[in-house]
Write a protein that holds these residues in place. Structure first.
Motif, PDB file in Angstrom:
ATOM      1  N   GLU A 126      35.731  63.077 -17.250  1.00 51.29           N
ATOM      2  CA  GLU A 126      36.962  62.953 -16.465  1.00 51.29           C
ATOM      3  C   GLU A 126      36.684  62.956 -14.968  1.00 51.29           C
ATOM      4  O   GLU A 126      35.918  63.754 -14.450  1.00 51.29           O
ATOM      5  CB  GLU A 126      37.923  64.094 -16.810  1.00 51.29           C
ATOM      6  CG  GLU A 126      39.276  63.949 -16.115  1.00 51.29           C
ATOM      7  CD  GLU A 126      40.326  64.892 -16.668  1.00 51.29           C
ATOM      8  OE1 GLU A 126      41.454  64.879 -16.139  1.00 51.29           O
ATOM      9  OE2 GLU A 126      40.014  65.633 -17.632  1.00 51.29           O
TER      10      GLU A 126
ATOM     11  N   LYS B  49      39.736  58.308 -14.398  1.00 49.16           N
ATOM     12  CA  LYS B  49      39.443  57.932 -15.779  1.00 49.16           C
ATOM     13  C   LYS B  49      38.862  59.106 -16.562  1.00 49.16           C
ATOM     14  O   LYS B  49      38.499  60.141 -16.006  1.00 49.16           O
ATOM     15  CB  LYS B  49      38.464  56.753 -15.802  1.00 49.16           C
ATOM     16  CG  LYS B  49      37.117  57.079 -15.161  1.00 49.16           C
ATOM     17  CD  LYS B  49      36.217  55.865 -15.085  1.00 49.16           C
ATOM     18  CE  LYS B  49      34.889  56.221 -14.405  1.00 49.16           C
ATOM     19  NZ  LYS B  49      33.989  55.046 -14.324  1.00 49.16           N
TER      20      LYS B  49
ATOM     21  N   HIS C 294      37.148  59.716 -21.011  1.00 48.49           N
ATOM     22  CA  HIS C 294      37.006  59.109 -22.335  1.00 48.49           C
ATOM     23  C   HIS C 294      37.158  60.191 -23.399  1.00 48.49           C
ATOM     24  O   HIS C 294      37.141  61.394 -23.097  1.00 48.49           O
ATOM     25  CB  HIS C 294      35.674  58.373 -22.485  1.00 48.49           C
ATOM     26  CG  HIS C 294      34.463  59.260 -22.414  1.00 48.49           C
ATOM     27  ND1 HIS C 294      33.771  59.481 -21.237  1.00 48.49           N
ATOM     28  CD2 HIS C 294      33.815  59.983 -23.372  1.00 48.49           C
ATOM     29  CE1 HIS C 294      32.761  60.292 -21.481  1.00 48.49           C
ATOM     30  NE2 HIS C 294      32.764  60.619 -22.765  1.00 48.49           N
TER      31      HIS C 294
ATOM     32  N   ARG D  88      31.932  48.872 -30.562  1.00 45.85           N
ATOM     33  CA  ARG D  88      32.712  49.933 -29.930  1.00 45.85           C
ATOM     34  C   ARG D  88      33.118  50.985 -30.963  1.00 45.85           C
ATOM     35  O   ARG D  88      33.106  52.181 -30.685  1.00 45.85           O
ATOM     36  CB  ARG D  88      33.944  49.326 -29.270  1.00 45.85           C
ATOM     37  CG  ARG D  88      34.964  50.330 -28.752  1.00 45.85           C
ATOM     38  CD  ARG D  88      34.414  51.199 -27.660  1.00 45.85           C
ATOM     39  NE  ARG D  88      34.152  50.456 -26.440  1.00 45.85           N
ATOM     40  CZ  ARG D  88      33.744  51.011 -25.307  1.00 45.85           C
ATOM     41  NH1 ARG D  88      33.545  52.324 -25.251  1.00 45.85           N
ATOM     42  NH2 ARG D  88      33.522  50.273 -24.242  1.00 45.85           N
TER      43      ARG D  88
ATOM     44  N   ARG E 258      34.234  55.975 -29.249  1.00 46.65           N
ATOM     45  CA  ARG E 258      34.682  56.340 -27.901  1.00 46.65           C
ATOM     46  C   ARG E 258      35.846  55.454 -27.463  1.00 46.65           C
ATOM     47  O   ARG E 258      35.815  54.236 -27.613  1.00 46.65           O
ATOM     48  CB  ARG E 258      33.521  56.188 -26.918  1.00 46.65           C
ATOM     49  CG  ARG E 258      33.916  56.243 -25.452  1.00 46.65           C
ATOM     50  CD  ARG E 258      32.701  56.271 -24.562  1.00 46.65           C
ATOM     51  NE  ARG E 258      33.037  56.012 -23.166  1.00 46.65           N
ATOM     52  CZ  ARG E 258      32.299  56.360 -22.126  1.00 46.65           C
ATOM     53  NH1 ARG E 258      31.163  57.007 -22.336  1.00 46.65           N
ATOM     54  NH2 ARG E 258      32.662  56.069 -20.890  1.00 46.65           N
TER      55      ARG E 258
ATOM     56  N   ASP F 234      38.070  54.730 -23.970  1.00 45.88           N
ATOM     57  CA  ASP F 234      38.141  54.943 -22.527  1.00 45.88           C
ATOM     58  C   ASP F 234      39.589  54.898 -22.053  1.00 45.88           C
ATOM     59  O   ASP F 234      40.370  54.052 -22.496  1.00 45.88           O
ATOM     60  CB  ASP F 234      37.319  53.879 -21.795  1.00 45.88           C
ATOM     61  CG  ASP F 234      35.829  54.024 -22.064  1.00 45.88           C
ATOM     62  OD1 ASP F 234      35.282  55.081 -21.746  1.00 45.88           O
ATOM     63  OD2 ASP F 234      35.227  53.078 -22.620  1.00 45.88           O
TER      64      ASP F 234
ATOM     65  N   ASP G 198      42.186  54.802 -18.637  1.00 44.85           N
ATOM     66  CA  ASP G 198      42.438  54.603 -17.209  1.00 44.85           C
ATOM     67  C   ASP G 198      43.690  55.408 -16.868  1.00 44.85           C
ATOM     68  O   ASP G 198      44.773  55.131 -17.380  1.00 44.85           O
ATOM     69  CB  ASP G 198      42.650  53.120 -16.908  1.00 44.85           C
ATOM     70  CG  ASP G 198      42.827  52.849 -15.419  1.00 44.85           C
ATOM     71  OD1 ASP G 198      43.655  53.530 -14.783  1.00 44.85           O
ATOM     72  OD2 ASP G 198      42.165  51.930 -14.902  1.00 44.85           O
TER      73      ASP G 198
END
Length: 464
Positions: A93, A97, A99, A144, A149, A151, A153
């Motif tokens: 963090e 952003k 994840h 992916r 994971r 991600d 925004d």
């Protein structure tokens, strides 16, 4: 099961006395935070005027959102499954952003949801912050998915405000389940269309070659300036200015004939296509001192400055924007510029009810030294397009509108040899009394606030 604590006390005779003390059921902090996260989601869903359904047994799904048509109040029977995760801080963090690494069994369970979309909501209930991601989209790529994971925004994935349009898009991509309603408010829409005026006549002569390169080569051998406002078509050379006294005569075999533009506009489809090509040639000719044509990319781009320093030009908005700049991104050598970004433009000339407009499509060109295209140009372009928002695209459009209109300081449209061939008006705008608030579906980024400062903040070493 309740916790058991054994309380012991030594007796006077050396023995031990005492009895087990049984405490009641305990609720740890994590359970409390989990409930608070669900309560936050419930509140946000209610504020969006949809319906939250709790699940009493949680096997990887905490509840579902049933979507309600905001225009009619009708329940759509469209459901979105929700998994809630809470935390004081999430992995990786920063201010922008973070994840989340998902449990492998959770991912398998979510991906078996069929047509029902699943969203993961990560929240911090004590501050009221929440962010969301569409699980099936995040794990559509097997590579992916293997990382488990997702991600986030923080600016664009907030779970707040009216997200109805985005939620309906997950359950019903064709929009049949609801009727979006725009707000009643005045709004000015700025298009990417520039009105264009052009000379009344053109000139043509029989050509001695069908190769455009040969025409340029012949001009360079002449004592006259090189012109690019010409088109070769069906054995003839067409240009916007008289051919006599120019290097173009070296590529013709007959005297030039003057003809009204109306002959092309009122002619066949091929003749109108020839006219559009001539407009494009005139645009390139007018910008020849500042821009270059890239035949592979099929656009013009701002040429590098002589000393590779940045160039800024006055846009149609009255603000100066970056047209060319080098970026320092190498971690092993911060003093070395890794790439140069050039403002670029694609265009199309169109006829709307008898009036001609130039349709602007801004783009970017990336070079490794100001001249040669970077081997990573496609990746750089992908990264900047991901970050771009509406205001940034508008800013680039206004940049080119300013250049084409001659708003730049000094004017890049006029040269010592000849005045510009095309005259452009202001970008076409439309006044409407209804509008949709962009902030409700996509939060502005720092690049929108300062579009001239947009840079690429990804790790370039990953590309090498």
């Amino acid at each position: 099961m309740g916790q058991v604590i054994i309380s012991l006390r030594y007796a006077d005779d050396g023995g031990v006395e005492g009895a087990p003390v049984t405490l009641g059921k305990m609720i740890d902090d994590n359970t409390h935070k989990g409930d608070a996260g669900i309560a936050l989601i419930h509140r946000r869903v209610s504020q969006m005027k949809h319906v939250w359904h709790d699940r009493t047994l949680d096997a990887g799904i905490d509840g579902s959102i049933e979507l309600r048509d905001p225009s009619t109040g009708e329940m759509s029977n469209q459901h979105i499954f929700v998994q809630s995760k809470t935390g004081d801080r999430f992995p990786g963090e920063t201010d922008t952003k973070f994840h989340f690494i998902c449990n492998d069994r959770d991912v398998d369970y979510w991906m078996k949801a069929g047509h029902n979309p699943v969203i993961l909501i990560c929240s911090r209930p004590d501050t009221g912050d929440a962010w969301w991601a569409h699980v099936q989209s995040a794990f559509a790529d097997p590579t992916r998915r293997a990382t488990r994971r997702i991600d986030f925004d923080k600016a664009t994935q907030k779970f707040t405000g009216d997200l109805s349009a985005k939620l309906f898009a997950l359950t019903d991509p064709h929009g049949a389940a609801h009727t979006p309603v725009a707000d009643q408010r005045p709004e000015k829409l700025v298009s990417n269309l520039l009105p264009v005026d052009f000379p009344d006549v053109i000139y043509s002569a029989q050509a001695s070659t069908s190769a455009v390169g040969a025409v340029y080569a012949a001009q360079r051998e002449s004592p006259y300036p090189v012109r690019s406002d010409f088109v070769l078509s069906h054995g003839r050379l067409y240009a916007w200015a008289p051919l006599a006294g120019t290097g173009l005569v070296r590529s013709t075999t007959t005297a030039a004939r003057e003809m009204p533009v109306g002959e092309l506009l009122g002619g066949s489809e091929d003749e109108r296509h020839l006219f559009v090509r001539l407009l494009g040639a005139a645009l390139q000719h007018d910008l020849r001192d500042s821009c270059r044509w890239n035949n592979q990319r099929r656009f013009i781009y701002y040429a590098a400055s002589a000393d590779l320093t940045e160039l800024r030009v006055l846009s149609a908005s009255g603000r100066k924007r970056l047209a060319f700049k080098g970026f320092y991104q190498r971690k092993d050598d911060p003093s070395r510029k890794q790439f140069y970004r050039h403002a670029a433009l694609r265009w199309n000339f169109i006829d709307l009810a008898g009036d001609w407009y130039c349709q602007l499509t801004p783009d970017y060109y990336f070079t490794s030294d100001g001249y040669k295209e970077s081997p990573f140009a496609d990746e750089y372009l992908r990264k900047i397009k991901v970050r771009e928002r509406n205001l940034a695209v508008l800013g680039e459009t206004q940049l080119w509108a300013g250049v084409l209109r001659g708003d730049t300081e000094p004017s890049l449209m006029d040269s010592d040899e000849t005045q510009r061939l095309l005259d452009f008006g202001p970008l076409l705008t439309f006044d409407v009394d209804k509008g949709i608030d962009d902030k409700e579906w996509q939060a502005p980024s720092e690049d929108d606030e300062n579009p001239d400062q947009m840079a690429l903040d990804f790790d370039f070493e990953d590309l090498e």
